[in-house]
Write an enzyme that holds these catalytic residues in place. Structure first.
Site, PDB file in Angstrom:
ATOM      1  N   GLY A  69      -8.188   9.500   4.106  1.00  0.00           N
ATOM      2  CA  GLY A  69      -7.762  10.885   3.911  1.00  0.00           C
ATOM      3  C   GLY A  69      -7.904  11.748   5.148  1.00  0.00           C
ATOM      4  O   GLY A  69      -7.838  12.970   5.067  1.00  0.00           O
ATOM      5  N   ASN A  90      -3.358   3.880  -4.736  1.00  0.00           N
ATOM      6  CA  ASN A  90      -4.491   4.474  -5.452  1.00  0.00           C
ATOM      7  C   ASN A  90      -4.216   5.976  -5.544  1.00  0.00           C
ATOM      8  O   ASN A  90      -4.386   6.695  -4.562  1.00  0.00           O
ATOM      9  CB  ASN A  90      -5.783   4.191  -4.675  1.00  0.00           C
ATOM     10  CG  ASN A  90      -6.986   4.905  -5.282  1.00  0.00           C
ATOM     11  OD1 ASN A  90      -6.900   5.485  -6.363  1.00  0.00           O
ATOM     12  ND2 ASN A  90      -8.109   4.870  -4.577  1.00  0.00           N
ATOM     13  N   GLU A 147     -15.389   6.474  -2.476  1.00  0.00           N
ATOM     14  CA  GLU A 147     -15.611   7.740  -3.180  1.00  0.00           C
ATOM     15  C   GLU A 147     -16.549   7.536  -4.373  1.00  0.00           C
ATOM     16  O   GLU A 147     -17.357   8.403  -4.694  1.00  0.00           O
ATOM     17  CB  GLU A 147     -14.260   8.343  -3.606  1.00  0.00           C
ATOM     18  CG  GLU A 147     -13.520   8.901  -2.393  1.00  0.00           C
ATOM     19  CD  GLU A 147     -12.000   8.815  -2.470  1.00  0.00           C
ATOM     20  OE1 GLU A 147     -11.450   8.640  -3.571  1.00  0.00           O
ATOM     21  OE2 GLU A 147     -11.366   8.911  -1.392  1.00  0.00           O
ATOM     22  N   LYS A 177      -5.817   8.154  -7.049  1.00  0.00           N
ATOM     23  CA  LYS A 177      -7.046   8.940  -7.191  1.00  0.00           C
ATOM     24  C   LYS A 177      -6.855   9.967  -8.316  1.00  0.00           C
ATOM     25  O   LYS A 177      -6.122   9.700  -9.256  1.00  0.00           O
ATOM     26  CB  LYS A 177      -7.433   9.570  -5.849  1.00  0.00           C
ATOM     27  CG  LYS A 177      -7.459   8.512  -4.723  1.00  0.00           C
ATOM     28  CD  LYS A 177      -8.078   8.981  -3.456  1.00  0.00           C
ATOM     29  CE  LYS A 177      -8.054   7.848  -2.426  1.00  0.00           C
ATOM     30  NZ  LYS A 177      -8.685   8.189  -1.163  1.00  0.00           N
ATOM     31  N   GLU A 215     -11.800  -0.632   3.788  1.00  0.00           N
ATOM     32  CA  GLU A 215     -11.457   0.782   3.907  1.00  0.00           C
ATOM     33  C   GLU A 215     -12.560   1.509   4.674  1.00  0.00           C
ATOM     34  O   GLU A 215     -13.558   1.950   4.079  1.00  0.00           O
ATOM     35  CB  GLU A 215     -11.325   1.429   2.520  1.00  0.00           C
ATOM     36  CG  GLU A 215     -10.209   0.869   1.670  1.00  0.00           C
ATOM     37  CD  GLU A 215      -9.682   1.913   0.676  1.00  0.00           C
ATOM     38  OE1 GLU A 215      -8.455   2.054   0.606  1.00  0.00           O
ATOM     39  OE2 GLU A 215     -10.484   2.582   0.006  1.00  0.00           O
ATOM     40  N   SER A 261      -5.571   6.071   5.602  1.00  0.00           N
ATOM     41  CA  SER A 261      -4.497   6.767   6.323  1.00  0.00           C
ATOM     42  C   SER A 261      -3.310   5.872   6.683  1.00  0.00           C
ATOM     43  O   SER A 261      -2.711   6.022   7.744  1.00  0.00           O
ATOM     44  CB  SER A 261      -5.055   7.476   7.566  1.00  0.00           C
ATOM     45  OG  SER A 261      -5.995   8.473   7.180  1.00  0.00           O
TER      46      SER A 261
HETATM   47  P1  13P Z   1      -5.712   7.532   2.204  1.00  0.00           P
HETATM   48  O1  13P Z   1      -4.532   6.591   2.278  1.00  0.00           O
HETATM   49  O2  13P Z   1      -5.346   8.861   1.604  1.00  0.00           O
HETATM   50  O3  13P Z   1      -6.408   7.646   3.516  1.00  0.00           O
HETATM   51  O4  13P Z   1      -6.756   6.888   1.178  1.00  0.00           O
HETATM   52  C1  13P Z   1      -7.083   5.547   1.296  1.00  0.00           C
HETATM   53  C2  13P Z   1      -7.831   5.144   0.093  1.00  0.00           C
HETATM   54  O5  13P Z   1      -8.937   5.592  -0.141  1.00  0.00           O
HETATM   55  C3  13P Z   1      -7.193   4.198  -0.829  1.00  0.00           C
HETATM   56  O6  13P Z   1      -8.090   3.717  -1.761  1.00  0.00           O
END
Ligand code: 13P
Length: 249
Positions: A173, A9, A97, A11, A167, A212
């Site tokens: 993050g 992802n 998010e 983002k 998640e 993460s």
């Molecule tokens: P991170 O891997 O940056 O923690 O993000 C996970 C995430 O939100 C994937 O959709």
């Protein structure tokens, strides 16, 4: 055996200049094709570009969101049929998010899930609790409530062509991943809730872990019996890290 999936992802990251070398490295690194399915989910505007670059490769294309309606006066939105037009196989729905920043509630997420299915896409449904919810001992009720909204809208049959991603919001993050045991506990809980309605669907449903994940912790997470791959944020922007995660799966 359940199919394994690693989905990146991206983002709201990446420029054209950054995406071109990233995709080139992924194509090189995933040839020959790995046993796990691999997908990348770029921002909407880059879907046509990345889709073209991925043609003829085993890497699938996914979107990060979809409108809960199929067409009409919804300024700024992108529909399931539009995503299919650009060869998306997957679409993420209910990412934390979106739930937090854009105030998407369980009902809207459930309608997005249903639209994804009618558009011929495989929804990757994100579920997960915040740190406050975990600390209050509410992880299970929160995840169950998020799941129930989708079950009420689409029925358990809706999960037959879907993927779930657990998640935990506190792990996204932050560099602080759930331990394999913590993640396994929630994955098994999700699978059990679905098994109550339909054991076959529960047994064949891929449940990914996200939060993460990196090359260094992926193998331990993916070794758990109910963790079938990962939804990767930050580490999916680095070809070396993402390829290491794909190999771990
Ligand atoms: P991170 O891997 O940056 O923690 O993000 C996970 C995430 O939100 C994937 O959709």
């Amino acid at each position: 055996m359940r199919p394994r999936l690693v989905a990146g992802n991206w983002k709201m990251n990446g420029t054209r200049a950054e995406i071109l070398p990233l995709v080139r490295s992924l194509k090189d690194g995933l040839n020959p094709a790995p046993r796990a399915e691999v997908a990348v989910c770029p921002p909407f505007i880059y879907l046509p570009l990345v889709g073209e670059l991925l043609e003829g490769t085993p890497i699938a294309l996914g979107a990060q969101d979809v409108c809960e309606e199929a067409a009409g006066a919804y300024t700024g939105e992108v529909s399931g049929p539009m995503l299919r037009d650009y060869h998306c196989r997957y679409v993420i729905v209910g990412h934390s998010e979106r739930r937090q920043v854009y105030r998407e509630d369980d009902g809207r997420v459930a309608r997005k899930f249903s639209q994804a299915l009618s558009g011929g896409l495989i929804p990757i449904l994100c579920l997960g609790e915040t740190l406050a919810e975990r600390e209050a001992g509410n992880t299970r009720p929160v995840v169950e409530r998020q799941l129930r909204a989708v079950l009420e809208q689409s029925g358990v049959a809706g999960l037959r062509a879907a993927v779930i991603a657990y998640e935990p919001v506190w792990a996204i993050g932050t560099g602080r991943n759930a331990t394999p045991a913590q993640a396994q506990e929630v994955h098994a809980f999700i699978r059990d809730r679905i098994a109550e309605r339909d054991p076959e669907t529960a047994a064949s449903l891929p449940i990914l872990y996200g939060g993460s994940v990196k090359g260094a912790n992926a193998a331990a997470l993916f070794a758990m019996p109910d963790i079938d791959g990962g939804l990767i944020g930050g580490a999916s922007l680095s070809a070396a890290e993402f390829l290491a995660i794909c190999r771990a799966a």
